[in-house]
Enzyme design. Sequence first.
Site, PDB file in Angstrom:
ATOM      1  N   GLY A 132       0.846  -1.188   0.000  1.00 27.73           N
ATOM      2  CA  GLY A 132       0.000   0.000   0.000  1.00 27.73           C
ATOM      3  C   GLY A 132       0.878   1.234   0.000  1.00 27.73           C
ATOM      4  O   GLY A 132       2.064   1.170   0.289  1.00 27.73           O
ATOM      5  N   ASP A 156      -5.774  10.669  14.324  1.00 30.26           N
ATOM      6  CA  ASP A 156      -6.255  10.256  13.004  1.00 30.26           C
ATOM      7  C   ASP A 156      -7.141   9.021  13.125  1.00 30.26           C
ATOM      8  O   ASP A 156      -6.996   8.066  12.376  1.00 30.26           O
ATOM      9  CB  ASP A 156      -5.060  10.007  12.072  1.00 30.26           C
ATOM     10  CG  ASP A 156      -5.439  10.065  10.584  1.00 30.26           C
ATOM     11  OD1 ASP A 156      -6.571  10.522  10.287  1.00 30.26           O
ATOM     12  OD2 ASP A 156      -4.631   9.648   9.747  1.00 30.26           O
ATOM     13  N   ASN A 162      -8.199   3.155   9.966  1.00 28.84           N
ATOM     14  CA  ASN A 162      -7.168   2.905  10.978  1.00 28.84           C
ATOM     15  C   ASN A 162      -7.647   1.952  12.059  1.00 28.84           C
ATOM     16  O   ASN A 162      -7.035   1.860  13.118  1.00 28.84           O
ATOM     17  CB  ASN A 162      -6.701   4.219  11.599  1.00 28.84           C
ATOM     18  CG  ASN A 162      -5.588   4.868  10.778  1.00 28.84           C
ATOM     19  OD1 ASN A 162      -4.926   4.191   9.994  1.00 28.84           O
ATOM     20  ND2 ASN A 162      -5.400   6.168  10.938  1.00 28.84           N
ATOM     21  N   ASP A 200      -1.616   2.818  14.052  1.00 29.28           N
ATOM     22  CA  ASP A 200      -0.989   4.128  13.835  1.00 29.28           C
ATOM     23  C   ASP A 200      -1.121   5.097  14.997  1.00 29.28           C
ATOM     24  O   ASP A 200      -1.176   6.313  14.793  1.00 29.28           O
ATOM     25  CB  ASP A 200      -1.536   4.796  12.557  1.00 29.28           C
ATOM     26  CG  ASP A 200      -0.838   4.272  11.301  1.00 29.28           C
ATOM     27  OD1 ASP A 200       0.001   3.351  11.433  1.00 29.28           O
ATOM     28  OD2 ASP A 200      -1.129   4.771  10.206  1.00 29.28           O
TER      29      ASP A 200
END
Lengths: 181, 363
Positions: free
Chosen positions: B98, B213, B218, B230
């Site tokens: 990715g 985020d 995520n 993350d």
Amino acid sequence: MNRSPNPEADEPTHPTLDRVLPDVYQELRVIAHRQLARHAADRTVSTTGLVHEAYLKLANQERMHWNDRGHFLALAALAMRHVLVDRAKARLAEKRGGARQQVTFDERIIPAEAQADALLDLSDAIDRLATVEPRLAEVIDCRFFGGLSEEEIASALGVTTRTVQRDWAKARMLLRRALAT
Amino acid sequence: MTPAHGSLLPEGWAELSGLVDQLLEAPDDERAILLDSLSDGDLGRHASLATLLIECQRDFPLLERPAVERFDQLVATDPEPALPALLGGRYRLEHEIGRGGMARVHLARDLEHDRPVAVKVIRAGIATTPGRERFLREIGIAARLRHPNIMPLFDSGEDADLLYFVMPYEEGPSLKRRLAEHGPLPTAEVLAHLGDVARALVHAHEHGVVHRDIKPGNVLLSGGGALVVDFGIAKALADVQRPEGDGPTDLSAAITMVGSAIGTPAYMSPEQWVGDPSIDHRTDIYAFGCLAYELFSGVPPFAESGTHHVTAARQAGRPRPLAHCRSDVPDDVVELIDRCLEIDPARRPQRASDLLPPLGVGS
């Protein structure tokens, strides 16, 4: 995946291309490649900027008798599409053999192959459109790939801006149909 | 499959094309009358023209942004250097799985422990800016988090001018993919996922780590539970791009922060969006509200405003009430989501642990 039945047809006959010298067109592609690379690095890509810059560079070369600016911009837009097609093909070739796995860590990560596939499908559809409705295909190239304004497109194709607007609407409709199947 | 030439055009196009032009040319309020007169009593033609006209007026998302933006991954032909086959003397890179604006992710073999890992390599342009030590320090703090709902960070480091971090290889799917495949999720499932994410936030916030985020992409589903990935990365990336010093002390520094707001617009709190240097853990509470809203409704709040206007819509008011999308969300949860989405951080739930009771889960 919808792929054109004749894969050799990398550069299909195109009404704009037929009117110009092939070496000018090749040069445009080289410029487009180089500029895309540079702009990718500083992450401020603007197609319009690229196309106009290509125009300035080539128009300044005296050996080119090039005084039809609009026509030239249309050609630069087509070169931009073909450069992106080159990259999409390279990207897919590079990936061939590697197993594709889906790991979504981040939604900003869109596999480049998905874009490559989408672009090749779109480009195929535009090529097919060009064989039956050449001006509509040119309007797509100019606006989407070249980032040209309606006025510039009108002058490039020798039509009014109203016609450009209608052509855009019709071309968009035809392409959506072509890609939906 | 699309057959070759010709099929691209609707039946009777040679004749219809000019009529469509006339319709497009006509003012909106005269089109219906013109359509009737152009069809001249032919119902088939009337239907064809009406359909074509509607289709001509519809947006085609593929073509809405310029090609170089829509196909940005093709434009970016790797301005960064090729990666070494072996990173940090330990991770043998296999293929890329990715990439995004910030990083490339590779499947790799951890030779020391003979296990598959995912290695995220920060893009060169970011990694060469002066803040690399801050980045590694921030990653180091996040790496100390240990919680069943937090994706652990195995390692981080730099090699050949590249910054990277290493995590377990987890196939997912992410909640983003789950949403894409399923649409709005069943209430019981949503509550379970939200409980997991909330517990992850409680733990991280207690250890001083803000995610910044939180979003469906995520959160990975793994063995029945949700794993938040993350943690600390967005903060670390923001630090890398921040000018030297502990914080913006003048206007130009503050503007730099705004320009490099790290996060994802659809889930970003108003204070994070404007680059408020004092953002705290409550930015995660806001994003949690966006996540919850999307899991129930299938779309993030304010999605209908279009991506460019999300922020303006968010500053201006409330999202479309969840009750308009579905009626089976418990009242307590609807109220919780509303409070999470408050523009003023002081009006949101103040601690991640406040999220747990309405979800009916313990800590």
